[in-house]
Design a protein around this motif. Sequence first.
Motif: not given
Length: 134
Positions: A97, A100-101
């Motif tokens: 995550q 991804h961010d």
Amino acid sequence: MKFLIVDDDFDSRRLVQKILHPYGYSDLAADGEEGVEAFRQALEAGEPYDVITLDIMMPNIDGQDALREIRDLEKEYGILPPEGAKVIMISGLDDSQEVHDAFFLGDATSYIVKPIRKRVLIEEIQNLGVRLEP
């Protein structure tokens, strides 16, 4: 070559500074707030950073938010990709995550998981098309 090293861990800042020292000048910031301010001042002075290393987990403004603010400042100054600073996110988290961010929400250029290794950092910078010359 001008570098900005943003990390709340003193030892990590010093290690990255030591690795990059032969290749140019490094400014240091202890959190995202200081990093964004240093970036703003460099733009105002007409001396932008070539490469930024940015820790993710920091007090005040974390690395993800600092990255978005840095990209917003570049837009304000008319600096559009791929002309902006090469930003390497550095984190102790190997979290999909966060990765991804960093790439999709903040337009990071690269992501490295700690511990920081000299060879990995140098190769990553060179893979981004930055010529490192002592």
